[in-house]
Design a protein around this motif. Structure first.
Motif, PDB file in Angstrom:
ATOM      1  N   GLY A 175       0.802  -1.217   0.000  1.00 40.04           N
ATOM      2  CA  GLY A 175       0.000   0.000   0.000  1.00 40.04           C
ATOM      3  C   GLY A 175       0.832   1.263   0.000  1.00 40.04           C
ATOM      4  O   GLY A 175       0.311   2.355  -0.148  1.00 40.04           O
ATOM      5  N   ILE A 176       2.139   1.155   0.198  1.00 43.01           N
ATOM      6  CA  ILE A 176       2.964   2.361   0.253  1.00 43.01           C
ATOM      7  C   ILE A 176       4.076   2.312  -0.791  1.00 43.01           C
ATOM      8  O   ILE A 176       4.298   3.261  -1.523  1.00 43.01           O
ATOM      9  CB  ILE A 176       3.553   2.558   1.673  1.00 43.01           C
ATOM     10  N   GLY A 177       4.728   1.163  -0.882  1.00 42.81           N
ATOM     11  CA  GLY A 177       5.831   1.035  -1.827  1.00 42.81           C
ATOM     12  C   GLY A 177       7.126   0.776  -1.084  1.00 42.81           C
ATOM     13  O   GLY A 177       7.130   0.507   0.114  1.00 42.81           O
ATOM     14  N   SER A 178       8.240   0.907  -1.798  1.00 43.79           N
ATOM     15  CA  SER A 178       9.526   0.605  -1.183  1.00 43.79           C
ATOM     16  C   SER A 178      10.030   1.827  -0.430  1.00 43.79           C
ATOM     17  O   SER A 178       9.957   2.954  -0.928  1.00 43.79           O
ATOM     18  CB  SER A 178      10.515   0.192  -2.269  1.00 43.79           C
ATOM     19  N   ILE A 179      10.520   1.606   0.781  1.00 46.75           N
ATOM     20  CA  ILE A 179      11.103   2.694   1.582  1.00 46.75           C
ATOM     21  C   ILE A 179      12.531   2.271   1.928  1.00 46.75           C
ATOM     22  O   ILE A 179      12.728   1.186   2.482  1.00 46.75           O
ATOM     23  CB  ILE A 179      10.290   2.956   2.864  1.00 46.75           C
ATOM     24  N   PRO A 180      13.526   3.140   1.611  1.00 48.38           N
ATOM     25  CA  PRO A 180      14.914   2.752   1.879  1.00 48.38           C
ATOM     26  C   PRO A 180      15.153   2.501   3.368  1.00 48.38           C
ATOM     27  O   PRO A 180      14.625   3.230   4.213  1.00 48.38           O
ATOM     28  CB  PRO A 180      15.729   3.962   1.407  1.00 48.38           C
TER      29      PRO A 180
END
Lengths: 365, 355
Positions: free
Chosen positions: A276-281
């Motif tokens: 629901g948000i995507g990739s976060i480093p």
């Protein structure tokens, strides 16, 4: 019941609500990070007690909701293998993968078991030496120490039939990611008390400094949440941005150091995808090289699980606090707790489920 | 990573595809929640369609030679077979007697059928049978017929029991879930959640220490006493699987009324509350086996509660809510904070929370 009743006392809650009303001169948008806190807000109707100007938006802190679809699909692919016992926290069983869920896999003969603790899965591995036991190790910093402990224990015992399918996420990088989006509306955060019980408050200082945003570590009972709101409002009204700890009965500045040590021994920080948000480093944990033999991703040849996610629900916007569950056209119509379209409707900590279970009457009006 | 250096994350919309058509039985279909209701509506009701069945009460009531006969049947698959406060044998008697009693019937006879897995200990079977016999004797309802089947090892979970009960409904009694009216009071006979938590505490992988005992009990004498003091009872149900919440949702749906509960008036033992807190469960959805909910005319409520409280099985009886005309089919709760929330019916079983 001690430590509960006093925090659920309606007189104390009403007193706090009155103080919030007095302190508020302007509208403020606050986010409670944790799904458990959202649940309390809805269950006790705390938003009804707040002045109009105070808007609570619900954060991404539901471990089930943010576990990537690929992880769910991998679990569903592993479970039916004849030598596999898949062990999971109960909440994960109903989360829809691309085509099925773990309850359906279980109904079709897969050996899927619910555990309250990952060490229970180690026990199952010990007593089933001819089976491969996979624990679906998901969650925030709250579940990470126990999941780490399971891998550590398995390694120490020399178990060769135990592994973790890992999707561990971290709160501070998610707050950072929210703060740098151009659509961000959040002016103050209630940080998750359970996560901070493990990690302490210290990680949040740089967020307060970098974004000049007040953060209050809050508990989970009605009085906790109202007090945290009051602390945030007072800071915002005074133009301050400080880190405060409302949940002092559980959270210390340093946190639970032995728990952090076992996490660091077993896991390392890595990039992480959030459903629901995507990739976060640098927002997740993966097993260190020394624990490769306990990493289901490396033990099993799962191939590349490709995921096709049609944009049917607005869970991404809900998890960022940009929309309320009731803003979704599918809410309560196509998407219900019996037939959830998105993970926030599945988990008891999900924002959509909280609205669906406790607030349908308000929507109907 | 500093704020300035970090690039803006590209938030992707993502959402799982809806699940495929419902072609498989899941455990949730047996939970007493919405999935159970769907199964009855989609599979069983169309097959057996008749006006008696369509009442969907806990028992069928049929006319035979001017007498109203109540019939009910129930299967027991509880694990573990022995639990604090009872076992599958006593439960099989209490459950079926209660289903008769909830229709206002006087229970007369029981049958008992045993499905036993190959390899099951005869000694254990004897203990279950003795307990079943004792429970039936205590209730004054004899077991007059039965059946035995043995299935191959691995094809059953030790022991399943089915009991059927028949009884007679006294003249003038007409109870049904479609009779609740606005203004009626909701009475609960005692503290909730004891049975479900007593069972859960014994489950593999979840053993925790508690003194909570199952409330398993036959309620027909309590029912006879309250029917003796008032004709204002509209409907009674025992909140077993799915708990108080599922039972009240069914009544609200059948009667096309709303029901509002008062949170502070619902009796619950501290130990049960504590266990529910720990496990992340809501006691309103936890099973009971010795409690009843009665929907009664407003003027009858106090006398019924007083009568219940004189019986040990109803000592903690309380008025817990009121029937309204606000929203048909919706159960709500007035919280201690003066706010209102929905008390929903669960889809399947309550799932333990992650953290």
């Amino acid at each position: 019941m001690k430590y509960l009743d006093e925090y659920r006392d309606h007189r104390i809650a009403k007193g706090l609500a009155a103080e919030i009303r007095q302190a508020t001169t302007r509208p403020w948008v606050l986010m409670e990070i944790c799904g458990g806190q959202t649940h309390t807000v809805m269950r006790y109707g705390l938003d009804e007690l707040l002045p109009r100007g105070i808007e609570l938006v619900h954060g991404p802190g539901c471990p089930v909701c943010v576990t990537p679809l690929e992880t769910v699909d991998k679990a569903i692919a592993l479970a039916p293998q004849p030598d596999v016992i898949l062990v999971s926290y109960g909440d994960m069983l109903r989360v829809p993968g691309s085509h099925s869920d773990l309850f359906r896999a279980k109904a079709q003969g897969a050996d899927v078991r619910i555990a309250y603790s990952p060490t229970e899965a180690v026990k199952i591995a010990r007593s089933n030496p001819d089976r491969k036991v996979v624990f679906l190790a998901i969650g925030f910093e709250t579940t990470a120490p126990a999941n780490a402990m399971a891998a550590w224990q398995a390694k120490r015992e020399g178990l060769t039939n135990f592994s973790l399918l890992v999707s561990q996420v971290l709160v501070p990088p998610a707050i950072r990611a929210l703060m740098v989006t151009s659509t961000n509306r959040v002016q103050g955060f209630i940080a998750p008390g359970h996560v901070c019980t493990v990690m302490g408050c210290k990680e949040y200082e740089s967020l307060v400094r970098d974004f000049h945003v007040p953060i209050v570590v809050g508990g989970f009972e009605p009085a906790d949440i109202l007090e945290a709101v009051l602390m945030l409002v007072r800071q915002l009204e005074a133009g301050e941005a400080r880190l405060q700890n409302q949940y002092v009965r559980s959270v210390s500045y340093q946190g639970n150091v032995p728990a952090q040590q076992i996490m660091a021994e077993v896991f390392e920080v890595a990039d992480q995808k959030w459903r629901g948000i995507g990739s976060i480093p640098q927002s997740g944990l993966r097993l260190r090289e020394e624990y490769a033999a306990y990493d289901a991703d490396r033990v099993f040849d799962l191939g590349v699980i490709s995921v096709d996610e049609p944009a049917e629900c607005i869970s991404a916007l809900v998890l960022q606090g940009l929309k309320k569950p009731t803003d979704c056209p599918a809410f309560g119509m196509k998407c219900t707790s019996e037939n959830p379209l998105g993970a926030p409707m599945v988990s008891s900590e999900g924002a959509c489920a909280a609205y669906y279970h406790y607030r349908r009457h308000a929507v109907a009006e | 990573m500093s704020a300035k250096a970090s690039a803006e994350i590209n938030f992707e919309l993502s959402c799982p595809a809806p699940l495929p058509a419902k072609d498989t039985i899941l455990l949730g279909h047996g939970s007493g929640g919405k999935l159970s209701a769907e199964l009855i509506r989609d599979v069983f009701l169309p097959a057996f369609q008749n006006p008696v069945l369509e009442r969907l009460d806990d028992q069928a009531i049929v006319n035979v030679n001017g007498q109203r006969l109540a019939i009910t049947t129930d299967s027991f698959v509880v694990q573990p077979l022995f639990f604090p406060g009872g076992n599958i044998g006593s439960l099989a008697v209490h459950g079926t007697i209660n289903d008769l009693a909830m229709g206002g019937a006087t229970p007369l006879f029981l049958s008992a059928a045993f499905i036993i897995e190959e390899g099951f200990s005869i000694d254990e079977l004897r203990r279950v049978v003795n307990s079943l016999r004792q429970a039936a004797a205590d209730a004054g309802v004899p077991v007059v017929t039965g059946d035995t089947k043995v299935v191959e090892k691995g094809k059953g979970d030790g022991l399943f029991i089915n009991t059927t009960g028949i009884g007679l409904v006294p003249e003038g009694i007409d109870l049904s879930a479609d009779r609740a009216c606005a203004g009626d009071k909701v009475i609960l006979s005692g503290a909730i959640g004891d049975h479900g938590i007593a069972i859960l505490a014994q489950r593999d992988g979840l053993e925790f220490e508690t003194q909570i005992q199952s409330d398993s009990a036959a309620l027909h004498t309590l029912v006879a006493e309250i029917m003796g003091v008032s004709s204002g009872i509209r409907c009674m149900r025992d909140p077993t699987r799915g708990g108080v919440s599922s039972t009240l949702n069914e009544i609200a749906e059948r009667s096309q009324v709303g029901i509002e509960l008062e949170e502070t008036s619902i009796p619950i033992q501290d130990q049960v509350r504590g266990a529910c807190e720990l496990l992340g469960l809501d006691p309103l959805y936890v099973a009971n086996e010795g409690k009843l909910i009665a929907i009664v005319a407003p003027g009858a409520a106090d006398a019924i509660v007083e009568t219940m409280r004189r019986n040990p099985l109803g000592r903690e009886a309380q008025i817990i809510g009121t029937v309204n005309n606000d929203r048909a089919g919706l159960v709500t709760m007035r919280t201690a904070f003066g706010t209102t929330r929905v008390v929903d019916m669960l889809a399947g079983d309550q799932l333990p929370r992650i953290c």
